[in-house]
Design a protein around this motif. Structure first.
Motif, mmCIF file in Angstrom:
data_model
loop_
_atom_site.group_PDB
_atom_site.id
_atom_site.type_symbol
_atom_site.label_atom_id
_atom_site.label_comp_id
_atom_site.label_asym_id
_atom_site.label_seq_id
_atom_site.Cartn_x
_atom_site.Cartn_y
_atom_site.Cartn_z
ATOM 1 N N UNK A 99 25.833 -43.366 -20.300
ATOM 2 C CA UNK A 99 26.788 -42.490 -20.959
ATOM 3 C C UNK A 99 26.143 -41.187 -21.409
ATOM 4 N N UNK A 100 26.902 -40.107 -21.318
ATOM 5 C CA UNK A 100 26.410 -38.805 -21.755
ATOM 6 C C UNK A 100 27.552 -37.810 -21.793
ATOM 7 N N UNK A 101 27.248 -36.589 -22.148
ATOM 8 C CA UNK A 101 28.229 -35.511 -22.163
ATOM 9 C C UNK A 101 28.349 -34.914 -20.764
ATOM 10 N N UNK A 102 29.578 -34.844 -20.257
ATOM 11 C CA UNK A 102 29.837 -34.237 -18.949
ATOM 12 C C UNK A 102 31.032 -33.299 -19.062
ATOM 13 N N UNK A 103 31.252 -32.547 -17.995
ATOM 14 C CA UNK A 103 32.385 -31.642 -17.932
ATOM 15 C C UNK A 103 33.550 -32.308 -17.205
ATOM 16 N N UNK A 104 34.747 -31.864 -17.502
ATOM 17 C CA UNK A 104 35.923 -32.382 -16.810
ATOM 18 C C UNK A 104 35.751 -32.195 -15.305
ATOM 19 N N UNK A 105 36.091 -33.238 -14.552
ATOM 20 C CA UNK A 105 35.938 -33.206 -13.110
ATOM 21 C C UNK A 105 34.627 -33.778 -12.608
ATOM 22 N N UNK A 106 33.689 -33.976 -13.511
ATOM 23 C CA UNK A 106 32.390 -34.528 -13.121
ATOM 24 C C UNK A 106 32.484 -36.026 -12.844
ATOM 25 N N UNK B 283 38.157 -45.247 -27.785
ATOM 26 C CA UNK B 283 38.093 -43.872 -28.251
ATOM 27 C C UNK B 283 38.189 -43.854 -29.774
ATOM 28 N N UNK B 284 37.716 -42.782 -30.349
ATOM 29 C CA UNK B 284 37.710 -42.662 -31.801
ATOM 30 C C UNK B 284 39.120 -42.787 -32.351
ATOM 31 N N UNK B 285 39.320 -43.722 -33.276
ATOM 32 C CA UNK B 285 40.614 -43.905 -33.896
ATOM 33 C C UNK B 285 41.614 -44.713 -33.089
ATOM 34 N N UNK B 286 41.175 -45.235 -31.953
ATOM 35 C CA UNK B 286 42.082 -46.010 -31.099
ATOM 36 C C UNK B 286 41.549 -47.416 -30.893
ATOM 37 N N UNK B 287 42.419 -48.281 -30.399
ATOM 38 C CA UNK B 287 42.022 -49.650 -30.127
ATOM 39 C C UNK B 287 41.227 -49.719 -28.826
ATOM 40 N N UNK B 288 40.430 -50.766 -28.718
ATOM 41 C CA UNK B 288 39.670 -50.993 -27.500
ATOM 42 C C UNK B 288 40.641 -51.299 -26.367
ATOM 43 N N UNK B 289 40.403 -50.708 -25.203
ATOM 44 C CA UNK B 289 41.288 -50.931 -24.067
ATOM 45 C C UNK B 289 40.507 -51.332 -22.827
ATOM 46 N N UNK B 290 41.170 -52.082 -21.994
ATOM 47 C CA UNK B 290 40.592 -52.553 -20.743
ATOM 48 C C UNK B 290 40.447 -51.399 -19.764
ATOM 49 N N UNK B 291 39.350 -51.416 -19.011
ATOM 50 C CA UNK B 291 39.114 -50.400 -17.986
ATOM 51 C C UNK B 291 39.087 -51.034 -16.593
ATOM 52 N N UNK B 292 38.185 -51.982 -16.401
ATOM 53 C CA UNK B 292 38.031 -52.606 -15.091
ATOM 54 C C UNK B 292 37.262 -53.905 -15.245
ATOM 55 N N UNK B 293 37.419 -54.790 -14.262
ATOM 56 C CA UNK B 293 36.689 -56.054 -14.281
ATOM 57 C C UNK B 293 36.485 -56.535 -12.859
ATOM 58 N N UNK B 294 35.454 -57.361 -12.689
ATOM 59 C CA UNK B 294 35.129 -57.884 -11.370
ATOM 60 C C UNK B 294 34.688 -59.330 -11.493
ATOM 61 N N UNK C 25 38.127 -36.916 -17.075
ATOM 62 C CA UNK C 25 38.999 -36.053 -17.863
ATOM 63 C C UNK C 25 38.699 -36.260 -19.345
ATOM 64 N N UNK C 26 39.057 -35.297 -20.190
ATOM 65 C CA UNK C 26 38.775 -35.452 -21.626
ATOM 66 C C UNK C 26 39.317 -36.752 -22.209
ATOM 67 N N UNK C 27 40.429 -37.240 -21.685
ATOM 68 C CA UNK C 27 40.994 -38.498 -22.212
ATOM 69 C C UNK C 27 40.162 -39.720 -21.854
ATOM 70 N N UNK C 28 39.154 -39.552 -21.020
ATOM 71 C CA UNK C 28 38.230 -40.643 -20.717
ATOM 72 C C UNK C 28 37.117 -40.735 -21.753
ATOM 73 N N UNK D 156 30.548 -41.961 -23.691
ATOM 74 C CA UNK D 156 30.885 -40.988 -22.653
ATOM 75 C C UNK D 156 31.757 -39.915 -23.294
ATOM 76 N N UNK D 157 31.337 -38.683 -23.176
ATOM 77 C CA UNK D 157 32.103 -37.568 -23.712
ATOM 78 C C UNK D 157 32.388 -36.586 -22.590
ATOM 79 N N UNK D 158 33.679 -36.298 -22.392
ATOM 80 C CA UNK D 158 34.086 -35.394 -21.336
ATOM 81 C C UNK D 158 34.636 -34.123 -21.979
ATOM 82 N N UNK D 159 33.953 -33.025 -21.743
ATOM 83 C CA UNK D 159 34.376 -31.740 -22.300
ATOM 84 C C UNK D 159 35.342 -31.048 -21.349
ATOM 85 N N UNK D 160 36.325 -30.387 -21.923
ATOM 86 C CA UNK D 160 37.313 -29.701 -21.086
ATOM 87 C C UNK D 160 36.826 -28.326 -20.685
#
Length: 127
Positions: free
Chosen positions: A9-16, A40-51, A87-90, A123-127
């Motif tokens: 995890x790190x800071x990236x730009x949108x589209x990266x 995300x900050x202030x939100x509940x934990x959500x599922x992303x993917x599983x294998x 995207x920033x929402x990620x 993971x931080x996505x900057x716009x």
């Protein structure tokens, strides 16, 4: 016991693109499904993917399907999450989790079905 350690995890730009890694150690043979969740900050934990470790069945959240890919290397006891078109929402803390239920053939989207968790990687996505 199973230990999970996330990295990448790190800071990236949108589209990266970014690849997260989850390294498992301990009694990994007792785990059958590996998943990624995010919170995300202030939100509940959500599922992303599983294998499923042996059946190669994958499940994705609608929000990431087509952009994220989960994969595994059973020899290395490692699970990856390739994230494209970020995207920033990620932006979130991403957690790796393991399910030790040997009878679950389809990976679950419920966090309560996962017994082991890592500490997370930001993971931080900057716009």
């Amino acid at each position: 016991q199973v230990q999970l350690v996330e990295s990448g995890g790190r800071l990236v730009q949108a589209g990266d693109s970014l690849r997260l890694t989850c390294a498992a150690s301990g009694r990994t043979s007792s785990t059958y499904i590996m998943g990624w969740f995010r919170q995300a900050l202030g939100k509940e934990r959500e599922f992303v993917a599983a294998i499923h470790r042996t059946r190669d069945i994958t499940v994705y959240a609608d929000s990431v399907r087509g952009r994220f890919t989960i994969s595994k290397d059973n020899f290395k006891n490692t699970v990856y999450l390739q994230m494209n078109s970020l995207a920033p929402e990620d932006t979130a803390n991403y957690y790796c989790a393991a399910d030790r239920n040997p009878y679950r053939s389809i990976p679950s989207r419920r966090s309560g079905d996962y017994e082991y968790w890592g500490q997370g990687t930001q993971v931080t996505v900057a716009s």
